[in-house]
Design an enzyme around this catalytic site. Structure first.
Site, PDB file in Angstrom:
ATOM      1  N   CYS A  11       0.828  -1.421  -0.060  1.00 40.46           N
ATOM      2  CA  CYS A  11       0.034  -0.098  -0.037  1.00 40.46           C
ATOM      3  C   CYS A  11       0.763   1.418  -0.206  1.00 40.46           C
ATOM      4  O   CYS A  11       0.549   2.141  -0.983  1.00 40.46           O
ATOM      5  CB  CYS A  11      -0.957   0.002   1.034  1.00 40.46           C
ATOM      6  SG  CYS A  11      -0.306   0.168   2.929  1.00 40.46           S
ATOM      7  N   HIS A  69      -2.671   1.176   6.902  1.00 38.53           N
ATOM      8  CA  HIS A  69      -2.783   1.009   5.559  1.00 38.53           C
ATOM      9  C   HIS A  69      -3.205   2.633   4.998  1.00 38.53           C
ATOM     10  O   HIS A  69      -3.383   3.457   5.728  1.00 38.53           O
ATOM     11  CB  HIS A  69      -4.184   0.301   5.324  1.00 38.53           C
ATOM     12  CG  HIS A  69      -4.667  -0.001   3.701  1.00 38.53           C
ATOM     13  ND1 HIS A  69      -3.852  -0.839   3.102  1.00 38.53           N
ATOM     14  CD2 HIS A  69      -5.396   0.698   3.091  1.00 38.53           C
ATOM     15  CE1 HIS A  69      -4.234  -0.711   1.907  1.00 38.53           C
ATOM     16  NE2 HIS A  69      -5.175  -0.038   1.782  1.00 38.53           N
ATOM     17  N   HIS A 106      -5.709   2.140  -4.364  1.00 35.88           N
ATOM     18  CA  HIS A 106      -4.755   1.352  -3.414  1.00 35.88           C
ATOM     19  C   HIS A 106      -4.434  -0.003  -3.650  1.00 35.88           C
ATOM     20  O   HIS A 106      -4.949  -0.780  -4.570  1.00 35.88           O
ATOM     21  CB  HIS A 106      -5.267   1.528  -2.034  1.00 35.88           C
ATOM     22  CG  HIS A 106      -6.622   0.562  -1.729  1.00 35.88           C
ATOM     23  ND1 HIS A 106      -6.917  -0.156  -0.617  1.00 35.88           N
ATOM     24  CD2 HIS A 106      -7.579  -0.073  -2.638  1.00 35.88           C
ATOM     25  CE1 HIS A 106      -7.731  -0.847  -0.803  1.00 35.88           C
ATOM     26  NE2 HIS A 106      -8.282  -0.667  -1.997  1.00 35.88           N
TER      27      HIS A 106
END
Length: 374
Positions: free
Chosen positions: A288, A336, A348
């Protein structure tokens, strides 16, 4: 149906130790027999159809409860893997920094030794010159001079010589001290490097453990269960996004992205379809923060490598003020991150087993928003 239910039972038992919310053990997974009629008389069942129970199938909600437990367990495992991935990436970045500093110190040590050797050669040359002069110091030669002008000129040379000798000795001392400091710094940096290497190895073990457990859990699901699980995950994401939009979070989020932000978005969206791989930052795979850091690097802006450091170091802005190109940080531990592309969506790299994709910005718990080009 029975085969699928037995597979689901095995998974559910693994996840929640024979889920108690389903009542009697196995009730949600084994096909139950017909519900007993009020009368066991064949006549009663034949002459009064209302007394004949309908065919008994497992309640879908009960099966979904079991799959929901699986989904939550998978989310937990992959979240823990994401936390460990951030720790791994941070340790790797620190190790790179220490390695670079060690290389720089090694160069300084080499240069310092060369300089010290040169200074020693100069000192040796001065000593040999004095020896060739008969071993007498310059002051003695001056006293033996009968020419006053020569005496005065010589006095100036002696003073210069004293200063040069003093400067030479001082420079040798400082160079030696620098070498000792460089050696001490190198030792400290080496210890830090080893510490970060150990932290990286420990994080790697945690990542692999979490991913292995998650994959083993998924592998015990049968095809229909996997399909239903995917639908439950999609439904959960949709509900979360709808609820987030319903809060009015985007009512005033009309900010326009900068040219750098648009370049970052262009880079990130060009990676759609590439696989998530923990620790990866392109070009063939990403995690990520690898995706977001490389997207902004392509836009000409260097930002921290990990989502936690992106949250800690970059300027924070209100969700209502976010604009395309901003980074949305998720979960309370900032484990994240996604790149906001506008219209309530992010691009993402979700997790192992998934590819870079576009998703609703509200599908995960938002910690906050940061702006790389503030």
């Amino acid at each position: 149906m029975r085969t699928g239910k037995r597979g689901l039972l095995a998974v559910a038992v693994t996840v929640v130790c024979a889920i108690t919310v389903l009542g009697a053990p196995g009730a949600a997974f084994a096909a139950p027999g017909p519900t007993p009629a009020p009368s066991t008389s064949p006549t009663a069942r034949t002459t009064n159809p209302d007394l004949t129970p309908p065919p008994a199938d497992p309640a879908p909600s009960e099966a979904d409860k079991a799959l929901e437990a699986v989904r939550e367990k998978l989310d937990s495992l992959y979240h823990d893997a994401a936390v460990a991935t951030d720790a791994y990436n941070a340790a790797e970045e620190k190790a790179k920094e220490q390695s670079a500093q060690l290389v720089a110190l090694a160069r300084k040590i080499v240069q310092g030794r060369e300089k010290l050797d040169e200074l020693k050669d100069r000192a040796g040359a001065a000593a040999r010159s004095q020896y060739r002069g008969g071993g007498l110091p310059d002051e003695a030669h001056l006293l033996l001079s009968d020419d006053p002008r020569e005496f005065l000129d010589g006095a100036g040379r002696v003073l210069q010589g004293h200063r040069a000798t003093k400067g030479l000795l001082g420079e040798m001392t400082r160079t030696q001290q620098d070498l000792e400091q460089y050696a001490a710094d190198a030792s400290t940096q080496w210890q830090k490097l080893e510490s970060h290497r150990k932290a990286k190895a420990e994080a790697q073990k945690k990542i692999e453990k979490q991913i292995t457990e998650a994959r083993a859990l998924e592998s015990r699901l049968e095809k229909k269960e996997k399909e239903r699980l995917a639908k439950l995950q999609e439904e959960a994401a949709r509900k979360a996004q709808t609820a987030w939009i319903g809060t009015g979070a985007l009512d005033n989020a009309t900010g326009q992205g900068t040219s750098a932000g648009e370049r970052a978005i262009a880079y990130a969206t060009a990676q759609i379809g590439k696989p998530y791989v923990w620790g990866a930052e392109g070009p063939d795979s990403f995690d990520c923060s690898g995706l977001t850091s490389q997207a902004w690097a392509d836009a000409g802006r260097t930002i921290p490598r990990t989502s936690q450091e992106q949250w800690r170091q970059l300027r924070r802005v209100a969700v209502s003020d976010m604009r395309p190109g901003d980074l949305i940080i998720y979960f309370g531990d900032a484990s994240h991150v996604g790149l906001y592309v506008g219209d309530g969506k992010i691009v993402h790299a979700p997790r192992p087993g998934r590819n870079v994709t576009v998703a609703g910005a509200g599908t995960m718990p938002i910690l906050g928003v940061v702006r790389p080009d503030a």
